[in-house]
Design a protein around this motif. Structure first.
Motif, mmCIF file in Angstrom:
data_model
loop_
_atom_site.group_PDB
_atom_site.id
_atom_site.type_symbol
_atom_site.label_atom_id
_atom_site.label_comp_id
_atom_site.label_asym_id
_atom_site.label_seq_id
_atom_site.Cartn_x
_atom_site.Cartn_y
_atom_site.Cartn_z
ATOM 1 N N GLU A 183 0.625 -4.121 4.483
ATOM 2 C CA GLU A 183 -0.227 -3.737 3.538
ATOM 3 C C GLU A 183 -2.334 -3.609 3.736
ATOM 4 O O GLU A 183 -2.088 -2.152 3.277
ATOM 5 C CB GLU A 183 -0.367 -4.704 2.662
ATOM 6 N N ALA A 184 -2.383 -4.053 4.400
ATOM 7 C CA ALA A 184 -3.717 -4.145 4.945
ATOM 8 C C ALA A 184 -4.294 -3.373 5.719
ATOM 9 O O ALA A 184 -5.185 -2.304 5.836
ATOM 10 C CB ALA A 184 -4.559 -5.580 5.500
ATOM 11 N N SER A 185 -3.285 -3.231 7.078
ATOM 12 C CA SER A 185 -2.701 -1.908 7.973
ATOM 13 C C SER A 185 -3.191 -0.825 7.623
ATOM 14 O O SER A 185 -3.772 0.248 7.774
ATOM 15 C CB SER A 185 -2.252 -2.308 8.742
ATOM 16 N N ASP A 186 -2.231 -0.207 5.897
ATOM 17 C CA ASP A 186 -1.554 0.847 6.071
ATOM 18 C C ASP A 186 -3.423 1.154 5.511
ATOM 19 O O ASP A 186 -4.626 2.851 5.313
ATOM 20 C CB ASP A 186 -0.783 1.168 4.491
ATOM 21 N N ARG A 187 -4.100 0.271 4.609
ATOM 22 C CA ARG A 187 -5.260 0.803 3.703
ATOM 23 C C ARG A 187 -5.902 1.175 4.919
ATOM 24 O O ARG A 187 -6.976 1.936 4.446
ATOM 25 C CB ARG A 187 -5.665 -0.740 2.805
ATOM 26 N N PHE A 188 -6.243 0.044 5.546
ATOM 27 C CA PHE A 188 -6.964 0.372 7.106
ATOM 28 C C PHE A 188 -6.403 1.817 7.371
ATOM 29 O O PHE A 188 -8.097 2.759 7.549
ATOM 30 C CB PHE A 188 -7.131 -1.067 7.962
ATOM 31 N N LEU A 189 -5.343 2.264 8.002
ATOM 32 C CA LEU A 189 -5.005 3.104 8.647
ATOM 33 C C LEU A 189 -6.019 4.414 7.961
ATOM 34 O O LEU A 189 -6.124 5.703 7.807
ATOM 35 C CB LEU A 189 -3.930 2.950 8.584
ATOM 36 N N ASP A 190 -5.414 4.084 7.096
ATOM 37 C CA ASP A 190 -5.783 5.810 4.877
ATOM 38 C C ASP A 190 -7.099 5.579 5.611
ATOM 39 O O ASP A 190 -8.301 7.079 5.176
ATOM 40 C CB ASP A 190 -5.377 5.030 3.765
ATOM 41 N N ARG A 191 -7.900 4.906 5.198
ATOM 42 C CA ARG A 191 -9.572 4.749 5.772
ATOM 43 C C ARG A 191 -10.243 5.744 7.331
ATOM 44 O O ARG A 191 -10.623 6.642 6.668
ATOM 45 C CB ARG A 191 -10.266 3.923 5.623
ATOM 46 N N VAL A 192 -9.898 5.119 7.714
ATOM 47 C CA VAL A 192 -9.535 5.488 8.797
ATOM 48 C C VAL A 192 -9.409 7.072 9.476
ATOM 49 O O VAL A 192 -10.073 7.528 9.876
ATOM 50 C CB VAL A 192 -9.287 4.721 10.567
ATOM 51 N N TYR A 193 -8.657 7.565 9.128
ATOM 52 C CA TYR A 193 -7.972 8.420 9.132
ATOM 53 C C TYR A 193 -8.115 9.978 7.939
ATOM 54 O O TYR A 193 -7.661 11.143 7.997
ATOM 55 C CB TYR A 193 -6.240 8.962 9.446
ATOM 56 N N LYS A 194 -8.618 9.093 6.986
ATOM 57 C CA LYS A 194 -9.488 9.985 5.717
ATOM 58 C C LYS A 194 -10.155 11.114 6.263
ATOM 59 O O LYS A 194 -10.968 11.175 7.207
ATOM 60 C CB LYS A 194 -10.160 9.645 4.912
ATOM 61 N N ASP A 195 -9.737 12.345 6.381
ATOM 62 C CA ASP A 195 -10.274 13.956 5.460
ATOM 63 C C ASP A 195 -9.850 14.299 7.170
ATOM 64 O O ASP A 195 -10.231 15.545 7.790
ATOM 65 C CB ASP A 195 -11.494 13.150 6.135
ATOM 66 N N LEU A 196 -9.314 13.335 7.788
ATOM 67 C CA LEU A 196 -8.733 14.473 9.287
ATOM 68 C C LEU A 196 -7.029 14.794 8.887
ATOM 69 O O LEU A 196 -6.221 14.189 7.841
ATOM 70 C CB LEU A 196 -7.843 12.817 10.506
ATOM 71 N N SER A 197 -6.690 15.999 9.091
ATOM 72 C CA SER A 197 -5.468 16.720 8.924
ATOM 73 C C SER A 197 -4.804 15.871 10.206
ATOM 74 O O SER A 197 -4.715 15.354 11.057
ATOM 75 C CB SER A 197 -5.615 17.890 9.144
#
Length: 153
Positions: free
Chosen positions: A116-130
């Protein structure tokens, strides 16, 4: 961005890109540390926990190698996980000097918390990338990894 660079410009771009990769790794580590710290676990403990979950019953020395740590450092890290009640260690039946490591059955919350922490983290990392951007990034990084993994030619 698509204009050809002269030799000096290309060399600077290559050096800057390597610096950015290093900086991204540093920032990702720092941010992930914050996410898992909310749950009373360090990144090193999380990494050890995940290695153990993927390699149940692995020898302690093999885990040290997988985690790219010295045996003493890995032993101290595993001591901490054992103190927290997250793992159990037993003497290897075939080699009494070796110890094998398993997750305790009563730690499933960590197997839920980390993803769950990883999913939140990756959502932030890849925000604004297609998805295309992410795929191209993965392809480029895989190429760099392959290049670095090759023996000197």
């Amino acid at each position: 961005m698509n204009e050809p660079l002269d030799e000096q410009g290309a060399a600077e771009r290559r050096a800057t890109t390597m610096y950015r990769i290093h900086e991204v790794a540093r920032l990702m580590s720092t941010e992930f540390d914050k996410l898992v710290a909310e749950h009373g676990i360090t990144r090193a403990q999380w990494a050890a926990f995940m290695h153990i979950s993927l390699n149940p019953g692995c020898r302690q020395t093999e885990l040290a190698d997988k985690m790219q740590m010295g045996r003493a450092g890995a032993g101290k890290l595993l001591d901490k996980l054992e103190e927290k009640g997250w793992i159990r260690r037993e003497t290897d039946q075939d080699d009494r000097r070796a110890r094998r490591v398993w997750l305790k059955k009563d730690t499933p919350e960590l197997l839920t918390i980390i993803p769950e922490a990883s999913d939140r983290f990756l959502d932030r990392v890849y925000k604004d990338l297609s998805e295309y951007d992410v795929e191209r990034l993965a392809f480029a990084l895989d190429t760099v990894i392959r290049n670095l993994g090759r023996d000197n030619e």
